[in-house]
Design a protein around this motif. Sequence first.
Motif, short mmCIF file in Angstrom:
data_model
loop_
_atom_site.label_atom_id
_atom_site.label_comp_id
_atom_site.label_asym_id
_atom_site.label_seq_id
_atom_site.Cartn_x
_atom_site.Cartn_y
_atom_site.Cartn_z
N GLN A 58 42.41 -1.12 -83.30
CA GLN A 58 42.48 -2.29 -82.42
C GLN A 58 43.11 -3.47 -83.17
O GLN A 58 43.94 -4.20 -82.63
N GLU A 99 55.33 6.94 -66.71
CA GLU A 99 54.95 7.79 -65.56
C GLU A 99 56.10 8.74 -65.22
O GLU A 99 55.87 9.92 -64.95
N PHE A 172 45.98 -2.23 -60.97
CA PHE A 172 46.02 -1.73 -62.35
C PHE A 172 46.82 -0.44 -62.44
O PHE A 172 46.82 0.37 -61.51
N LYS A 173 47.47 -0.26 -63.55
CA LYS A 173 48.18 0.99 -63.84
C LYS A 173 47.62 1.52 -65.16
O LYS A 173 46.92 0.80 -65.88
N ALA A 174 47.97 2.76 -65.47
CA ALA A 174 47.52 3.33 -66.75
C ALA A 174 48.63 4.19 -67.33
O ALA A 174 49.39 4.82 -66.58
N GLN A 177 48.33 10.26 -70.42
CA GLN A 177 47.85 10.71 -71.72
C GLN A 177 48.86 11.66 -72.36
O GLN A 177 49.39 12.54 -71.69
N ARG A 266 44.73 2.62 -75.65
CA ARG A 266 43.87 2.24 -74.53
C ARG A 266 44.74 2.30 -73.27
O ARG A 266 45.28 1.28 -72.84
N GLN A 268 44.32 2.49 -70.15
CA GLN A 268 43.96 1.82 -68.89
C GLN A 268 44.21 0.30 -68.96
O GLN A 268 44.50 -0.25 -70.00
N GLY A 269 44.05 -0.30 -67.79
CA GLY A 269 44.04 -1.77 -67.73
C GLY A 269 45.40 -2.43 -67.80
O GLY A 269 45.49 -3.59 -68.20
N ASN A 271 48.07 -4.41 -66.29
CA ASN A 271 48.43 -5.24 -65.12
C ASN A 271 48.99 -6.57 -65.62
O ASN A 271 49.16 -6.77 -66.83
#
Lengths: 357, 420
Positions: A58, A99, A172-174, A177, A266, A268-269, A271
């Motif tokens: 982090q 994506e 939100f987009k992610a 993986q 990370r 996720q989250g 935006n």
Amino acid sequence: MLHMFKWKTDEFSWVDFTIDVLRILIVLAIVVGSWNTLSEGRISFAQWVNLFIAGLSQGSIYALIALGYTLVYGILLMINFAHGEVFMAGAFSTVFLAEALNRTGFLNQSPVLAILLMILFAGLVSMTVAILLERIAYRPLRGSPRLVPLITAIGASFFLQYTFRGLYGSGFKAYPQVKILQGALQIGSINIPTVQIFVFVSALVLMFGLYWLVERSRIGKAMRAVSENKEVARLMGIDIDWVILFTFGVGGFLAGSAGVINGMFRPQGVNFFMGFIPGIKAFTAAVLGGIGNIPGAMLGGLFLGVIEAIGPNLVLAGLGIPGANQLKDVIAFTMLVLVLIFRPQGILGERLSEKKA
Amino acid sequence: MKKTIASFILLSLVSVLWSPVSAQDACTDNLGCVIVAEDEPIVIGAMLVQSGAVTYLGDDSLGGVELAIMDRNGELMGREIELVLEDSLCSAEGGQAAAQRLSADPTMIGAIGTNCSSAAQGAMPIISDAGMVMIAPSNTSPSLTNEDVASGGSHLPGYFRTSHNGLVEGMRNAEFAIHVLGTSKLATVHDGDPYTEGLARVVADTFAELGGEVVFEGAVNKGDTDMASILTEIAVYQPDIAYVPLFEPEVNFFAAQMQHIAGLEDTVIIGGGASFVAGFPENTGEAAIGIFVSGPLVTGEAYEQLLVRWEEEYGSSPPSGYHAHAYDATNLLLNAVETVAVAGDDGSLIIGRQAIRDAIAATENYPGLTGSLTCQEESPFAGDCAPGTALAMFEITEAEVYDDNWPPPVFWSFSENVSE
């Protein structure tokens, strides 16, 4: 120790005394909290190591963003509060590329190439945003009082947030993986997720790349010259405007890269608002390390990440404070206060030219 | 010439002053009246999240409000309906500021909003003092309909909601964990918002009452991305259930990172209505599979038509699960205006403020999209208009994560398993 309090001198000051007491209290709280937690033994050694490594990862992200703050401050003595949004611009734009790469299968067939492509794309988007910011919002204000570009930066931050909200929506987009990063490295009882190793190593490579650029390259020398004294640099034939633009561009590229690395770590989250908190944390990291100081920003970021990861469970839980994890930011900002009390110039010191100092 | 001009000005002044005075005179409402002059629009407000991380919630409700107005061709009683939108953020300060701005307009009848319970706490005293009404489409904090200040209640006259009460949701969630899943150890995590905190509190209390053990109650911050620290703490207690009524994106981070924490392999996550969002499974990835989410169960032909119209109007699907509640809230307000508005002699409309409150409070078995709505008056459900059983527990499956299926299959319907 006693000389700190200046009891017997004519220079006794209640402000100094209060700061000294604060220093002692904070150090005492940290020692007592840590002692209580460690003696309870609720959290195993392996768990502490995992927290430490997660904190390093982090912190690597914070460090990459913090470099943008520190580069701009070093050269213009200006806090670019829109830098968190520069990070968001790259990360948010690249999630669509990620994506698409995932849909075609390219992301998992050639993960190294795909990640490099994403980093390059995000870096270019963020670099473009940072350059436009400098050219449109900051350059016309160069030479005006320091408060003016600061307020402009805050305005630019909102402008960028809502521009990207208009472009990509408020949802939100992610990041998808990446299979190659899903495993873990087992060392005894310690389980280190591969993605965390990737984050740390990538950030280190970028940070050392920047260090080389600034310390060893011709443009780096120009950056240092402009940072030292703009007028003399101009007399030496350096194009100041170009160097400043380049500095914004490099900071932007690092922020965009951090966006993709963060997306792997990370996912996720993603935006339009995602740059706000990392931006504040990275600014804190830059101040912690010594604003204007490149190795300082790196160290500050890593330090902040580790403190945030370990602090709540180590110190606050040990002091019996309920909801310790909600006070994670308290730990981070207390550390900032602590560092500023003990060492106002930051861990490695604010690097200023003699004239600026 | 001078005489003509003076007479003209005098006449204009008299006509301007005379007409509202006569309409005001006709007002007998003890909270005063909104006078809508002839050819003026009927003004309603919306206090919704328009900035910050949960903007999607505001966009979701705004779509519901706009579609409800469009379904009336933008008119009510031959007048244009004017919607004034204010950003209530997702905080008490945001709600307060939005309410201040709306209540400053004497023609404002009432507002749809807020989205977040925290914002409602800031807005409610101002809206209530102004004699207005607010109908919330997605507040669920139990405190908002509780009049007992001693027990944390904050309800004031003029507050209504079409979203369910967290008290009902929380109790059903705890019953689900104990009776359906057969679990015995619970951990709860909230983010300090009255919605998440209230829900976590109710679930923990009910779980304990039903014989379960609450092993951990903790909190994170809004905006946290790193959950390793709290997950490590939770892992010490190895709970069967992690009750996590957090919003996106914190809930995504929590779920995704939990799978990497030793000791939590068998822990099942239950999320609240805040994670009942179409993007939640895809954004969380495979970690979302097996998560239970309680959320509004809205079905029926009328709702399907609304979704089709949404697609036509906005070119996408609704970003959250409370658009139908916003649609119903708007209709409750506009129906109340229709019921109480009286035509004045001068062509104006006279709308009593207390009468509006009474009309909404008198709502009984209104056939809304979200079910049959009846507004209650007794605390702790004062102002609750939602059918408490229009809720269900959904299970996220592979279809939601990989195939864009939404909503997920109903695992346990609250209406079929109502407990006393």
